[in-house]
Design an enzyme around this catalytic site. Structure first.
Site: not given
Lengths: 272, 272
Positions: B46, B117, B150
């Site tokens: 990330e 995300k 993540c």
């Protein structure tokens, strides 16, 4: 909501080896464990009263218990009241012409809650009717309990739904033949911030043309996946841990992350 | 559906320590890894181009890349074509007045797919805009790829949706500071029968009033949760495994259990 619930719960799993078809002996064994355990909550394996490997549906039907008739459930109700213990155990349940792979939650006040396994594993599909009701959460003196049965574990939707409905303790009677579940319950605990109590059985059955060895390894995991208690792969054992159910009500993994409220259901279309 | 896809894919994760704010140097380092790796698919961490600990949103905006302007994405596109490698990496993405924590999937044919995300972790909520589109699946020469970034890992709904949409390979750029994820991806792999490639970073950042140490431990897991490759907690390392994406298309855990078709959505109400 939990003001009438004890702060601490002594919760345990009784990992044992039921003898196939020996209902009376299996129940006597369970009674002995309960009377000697001195716990607030006891979880037993799946199909604890009957054993697992039915040759067919007729045999499952024959060895099943009825909730409202017969002495067995009444015996557990009396025992729950006498010992002030919340009991969870798997059993074959006969209801009319149906037979389910069920789990009973029996409380000292006499109430009985039943969950009927909604995801049947392998040959179970030919022996049982699939559960006909959604899994639910029951508030008890030891906390809010949701039940899974064995293979339900692999569907994250079930534990998630129970957590969204407020479950603090996931009681999980099992007859596991692999070790995938024991390793995966870490995620179930952490992703939902709940305690999980997986009670597996031990021993081998060879009745329906195949030999099944059950993998033991019963375990109690914390909300952060810590192993609070774990049983061996083969032994008959009582494992237990003192747990505080209300810690599950704080779903904040960080001060900015509530793991249920952070969900973004608008992007989850297709799950239901 | 996969007739044009290679049978075997050499897939890897490049675990490294980006230097905060040093975009040019970080990209040069990534280029070096790509040119030397000889892999079909490479996953980076990330925010690999920028580092993680932005002091505020302005800083994230300033260090972000634009998809259609600037040399950086073009450089990766050229590199993907030149090396015939599918690339996945995290980066801060500027789009108009918005800034996202994004992951790019860049293919040798020049196509660029971006996932933004949707579950921001902790202080990221003050630095980024939340992803505004559902996660999706892209068919590539190495298989059908879905991306997580993540903290998305803790929401089983995301990987589940990707699996239901046909993902074979879950590419998961990460900046993990705990070890809960690495232990939980076992369940993500098994419950969806997919390969998971979690690429974490290493090193420590201390920029915004707290010290963050990233936990490494990048890993590639099989559909049954087997660790095919794993990195150390601290080192910069390339890990890789030869995997066969099409094995994910057989979702039968037993001859009677298809783990997606066995779902019972009628009992999952409340997840969406």
């Amino acid at each position: 909501m939990i003001s009438d619930v004890s702060e601490m719960t002594n919760a345990g799993c009784v990992q044992f080896c039921p003898a196939f078809g020996e209902t009376t002996a299996n129940i006597a064994k369970m009674v002995g464990f309960i009377e000697n355990a001195d716990l607030d909550l006891i979880v037993f394996p799946e199909l604890a009263t009957s054993g697992y490997e039915f040759k067919n549906r007729d045999e499952a039907f024959e060895l099943a218990l009825e909730l409202d008739n017969g002495a067995e459930i009444a015996q557990f109700k009396n025992l729950s009241a006498d010992t002030d213990t919340v009991l969870v155990f798997g059993f074959a349940e006969r209801s009319g012409e149906k037979v389910y792979n069920s789990s009973a939650l029996i409380e000292p006040d006499g109430s009985v809650t039943v969950y009927r396994k909604i995801h049947l594993f392998d040959q179970e599909k030919f022996r049982f009717d699939p559960g006909d009701r959604p899994p639910g959460v029951k508030t008890t003196k030891v906390g809010r309990i949701g039940m899974l049965i064995c293979f339900d574990w692999i569907f994250p939707e079930v534990t998630r739904k129970l957590a969204l409905d407020g479950a603090q303790l996931i009681c999980h009677p099992s007859n596991l033949v692999l070790d995938l579940c024991q390793k995966s319950m870490f995620a179930r605990s952490v992703e939902n911030c709940v305690f999980t109590l997986t009670c597996n059985r031990t021993g081998t059955e060879n009745r329906a043309g195949r030999e099944l060895t059950f993998t033991g390894g019963s375990q109690i995991l914390s909300t952060r996946g810590k192993t609070l208690a774990v049983a061996s792969a083969e032994g008959e054992e009582v494992i237990s841990a003192a747990i505080e159910p209300k810690v599950t009500d704080d779903k904040n993994l960080t001060s900015n992350n509530h793991i249920l409220k952070d969900r973004r259901p608008e992007f989850y279309k297709g799950l239901e």
